[in-house]
Design an enzyme around this catalytic site. Structure first.
Site, PDB file in Angstrom:
ATOM      1  N   GLY A  48      56.471  -5.929  70.768  1.00  0.00           N
ATOM      2  CA  GLY A  48      57.759  -5.228  70.701  1.00  0.00           C
ATOM      3  C   GLY A  48      58.823  -5.861  69.833  1.00  0.00           C
ATOM      4  O   GLY A  48      59.678  -5.167  69.289  1.00  0.00           O
ATOM      5  N   ASP A 107      64.156  -6.623  80.717  1.00  0.00           N
ATOM      6  CA  ASP A 107      64.156  -5.539  81.704  1.00  0.00           C
ATOM      7  C   ASP A 107      64.101  -6.153  83.105  1.00  0.00           C
ATOM      8  O   ASP A 107      65.122  -6.601  83.618  1.00  0.00           O
ATOM      9  CB  ASP A 107      62.955  -4.625  81.397  1.00  0.00           C
ATOM     10  CG  ASP A 107      62.913  -3.354  82.218  1.00  0.00           C
ATOM     11  OD1 ASP A 107      63.962  -2.894  82.668  1.00  0.00           O
ATOM     12  OD2 ASP A 107      61.805  -2.817  82.414  1.00  0.00           O
TER      13      ASP A 107
END
Ligand code: IMP
Ligand code: MG
Length: 186
Positions: A48, A107
């Site tokens: 990512g 997250d």
């Protein structure tokens, strides 16, 4: 430019290419001030962070080296389960080094919490965290980033490296997918 098939899957754009570039310039300047006396090692978390890594290292003109680590977390595609596994490790001795871990999004915190402990166990002198996006509402681990691009609401986002089912990483902006994209892929 004409809307591509990827663009057509996007419900709304959260950050444009220009907004991302501007924010990264600011982050890079701030990081340069903090890191200029050091010999930092930037470690990108694959996959990512691959685009952010390329941009933030060029925005922060400190003399540094770069490394890549790949991790996978067990569980489904939109929420991490907490168990983190290294699938590709860094290739050098990091003892005594000042690490800057470059992530796409913080997250639950499971990934970065694991990696920070891992690098400290391997002898890093310090581990700071640089994340483009921070989603604090979903945090499960007491971990915070030293450098944050944008704080995002509790929505699943794609683009600029972030994927849904491995797609959309090459969108130049960050956006939210249309609900039917999820439902059609199950
Ligand atoms: P954490 O371990 O829960 O902090 O999750 C970190 C990883 O989950 C990130 O590196 C992403 O790969 C993935 N992730 C979390 N939220 C999103 C999102 O909104 N879009 C895409 N990937 C996400
Ligand atoms: Mg990731």
């Amino acid at each position: 430019m004409e809307k591509t098939t990827m663009d057509q899957d996007i419900l709304k754009i959260l950050y444009t290419e220009e907004q991302i570039a501007q924010r990264i310039r600011e982050m890079g300047a701030q990081m340069y001030e903090d890191l200029k006396g050091k010999n930092p090692l930037f470690v990108s978390v694959l996959r990512g962070a691959f685009i952010f890594m390329a941009d933030i290292t060029r925005a922060c003109q400190v003399k540094c080296d770069v490394e890549f680590i790949a991790v996978s977390s067990y569980g489904n595609s939109t929420a991490s389960s907490g168990a983190v596994q290294i699938t590709h490790d860094i290739q050098q001795d990091i003892s005594g080094r000042d690490l800057v871990v470059v992530e796409d999004i913080l997250d639950s915190g499971n990934t970065l919490n694991f990696l920070k402990q891992y690098f400290l166990t391997k002898g890093a002198a310090s581990v700071s965290i640089c994340t483009l996006l921070d989603k604090p509402s979903r945090r499960e681990k007491a971990i915070h980033a030293d450098y944050v691009g944008f704080e995002v609401p509790d929505e699943f986002v794609v683009g600029y490296g972030l994927d849904y089912a491995q797609k959309y990483r090459n969108l130049p902006y960050i956006g939210v997918l249309k609900p039917e994209v999820y439902s059609s892929k199950g």
